[in-house]
Scaffold this active site. Structure first.
Site, PDB file in Angstrom:
ATOM      1  N   ASN A  12     -52.509  15.793 -95.304  1.00  0.00           N
ATOM      2  CA  ASN A  12     -51.769  16.906 -95.488  1.00  0.00           C
ATOM      3  C   ASN A  12     -50.501  16.718 -94.869  1.00  0.00           C
ATOM      4  O   ASN A  12     -50.353  16.778 -93.718  1.00  0.00           O
ATOM      5  CB  ASN A  12     -52.810  17.964 -94.920  1.00  0.00           C
ATOM      6  N   LYS A  14     -48.081  18.817 -94.714  1.00  0.00           N
ATOM      7  CA  LYS A  14     -47.683  20.278 -94.316  1.00  0.00           C
ATOM      8  C   LYS A  14     -46.163  20.315 -94.648  1.00  0.00           C
ATOM      9  O   LYS A  14     -45.759  19.808 -95.767  1.00  0.00           O
ATOM     10  CB  LYS A  14     -47.736  20.302 -92.813  1.00  0.00           C
ATOM     11  N   HIS A  96     -56.613  26.375 -95.540  1.00  0.00           N
ATOM     12  CA  HIS A  96     -56.230  25.797 -94.249  1.00  0.00           C
ATOM     13  C   HIS A  96     -55.822  26.880 -92.972  1.00  0.00           C
ATOM     14  O   HIS A  96     -55.463  27.973 -93.293  1.00  0.00           O
ATOM     15  CB  HIS A  96     -54.872  24.839 -94.420  1.00  0.00           C
ATOM     16  N   GLU A  98     -53.760  27.105 -91.049  1.00  0.00           N
ATOM     17  CA  GLU A  98     -52.454  27.652 -90.842  1.00  0.00           C
ATOM     18  C   GLU A  98     -52.028  28.752 -91.932  1.00  0.00           C
ATOM     19  O   GLU A  98     -51.552  29.725 -91.673  1.00  0.00           O
ATOM     20  CB  GLU A  98     -51.482  26.705 -90.848  1.00  0.00           C
ATOM     21  N   GLU A 168     -62.136  21.870 -90.104  1.00  0.00           N
ATOM     22  CA  GLU A 168     -61.109  21.485 -89.118  1.00  0.00           C
ATOM     23  C   GLU A 168     -61.039  22.545 -87.947  1.00  0.00           C
ATOM     24  O   GLU A 168     -60.812  23.474 -88.018  1.00  0.00           O
ATOM     25  CB  GLU A 168     -59.968  21.722 -89.693  1.00  0.00           C
ATOM     26  N   GLY A 174     -53.249  19.092 -84.445  1.00  0.00           N
ATOM     27  CA  GLY A 174     -52.202  19.023 -83.836  1.00  0.00           C
ATOM     28  C   GLY A 174     -51.851  19.067 -82.408  1.00  0.00           C
ATOM     29  O   GLY A 174     -50.784  19.099 -81.907  1.00  0.00           O
ATOM     30  N   SER A 214     -56.380  16.027 -85.459  1.00  0.00           N
ATOM     31  CA  SER A 214     -56.003  15.132 -84.714  1.00  0.00           C
ATOM     32  C   SER A 214     -56.542  13.564 -84.880  1.00  0.00           C
ATOM     33  O   SER A 214     -57.029  12.908 -83.990  1.00  0.00           O
ATOM     34  CB  SER A 214     -55.994  15.330 -83.331  1.00  0.00           C
TER      35      SER A 214
END
Length: 252
Positions: A12, A14, A96, A98, A168, A174, A214
């Protein structure tokens, strides 16, 4: 570790990339060598979908990072599954963290998007995962099951072959914090048992549940050795040559 579940690694990207940097990523991906037993999919920003499809090896899949729940219309700034397909791409990432937490997308909306994408023949990487306060509050299973339920309600039994679930944990994305292989395996195992109960034993045994948060070249082999971790959704590390090592995590 099931023989019937093909190892799956998604990258991904992003909101990162330029034509120049994507050409560089394509170069190291195409050089590989990539484990032929791993299915690999990369997800560039929407404006680079067509370019990425042209420059990466045809054996690799290309995914959009999101799409809406209808074919077309007055939805400024969005794209549809039909457009993704029109560009020769075959996957989309939906839900996701985000999209959920930065852009406020609901479980219901993500379920509806999943339904529409699948109806158009676009395969879905459906993301789920808890925030730090939810994990600390002992709510991991509750959150993950609730998010997955919204997806289940929008999928018919025969469509599960076109869905990959990406667990996730939001606190590990991250942040440099990774769920330990044991923590990730525990959630994957519980989720698979819950799917067996809610959907069917066949679907639970066949569906790929991948881990994101991560993942890097240093920790990927330990994670890949767990029986219910069927691959990864990789963020930052998918922009670097190390991604090849992650794709090859199951190789001896």
């Amino acid at each position: 570790m099931s023989q019937q579940r093909k190892f799956f690694v998604g990258g991904n990207w992003k909101m990162n990339g330029s034509k120049e940097s994507i050409a560089g990523i394509a170069k190291f991906l195409n050089a590989g060598p990539l484990d032929p037993n791993t299915e690999v999919v990369v997800a560039p920003p929407a404006c680079y979908l067509e370019y990425t499809r042209q420059v990466v090896d045809s054996k690799l899949g290309v995914a959009a990072q999101n799409c809406y729940k209808v074919a077309s219309g007055a939805f400024t700034g969005d794209i549809s599954a039909n457009m993704i397909k029109d560009l020769g791409c075959e996957w989309v990432i939906l839900g996701h963290s985000e999209r959920r937490n930065v852009f406020g997308e609901s479980d219901q909306l993500i379920g509806e998007k999943t339904k529409y994408a699948l109806s158009q023949g676009v395969k879905v990487i459906a993301c789920i995962g808890e925030k730090l306060e939810e994990r600390e509050g002992g709510k991991t299973e509750e959150v993950v099951f609730r998010q997955t339920q919204a997806i289940i309600e929008n999928i018919s039994a025969d469509q599960w072959v076109n869905v990959v679930i990406a667990y996730e944990p939001v606190w590990a994305i991250g942040t440099g914090k990774t769920a330990t292989p044991e923590q990730a395996q525990e959630v994957h195992e519980k989720l698979r048992a819950w799917l067996a109960e809610k959907v069917s034993k066949e679907v639970a045994a066949a569906v790929r549940i991948i881990y994101g948060g991560s993942v890097n070249a240093a920790n990927c082999k330990d994670l890949a050795s767990k029986p219910d971790i069927d691959g990864f959704l990789v963020g930052g590390a998918s922009l670097k040559p190390d991604f090849v090592q992650i794709v090859n995590a199951r190789q001896k």
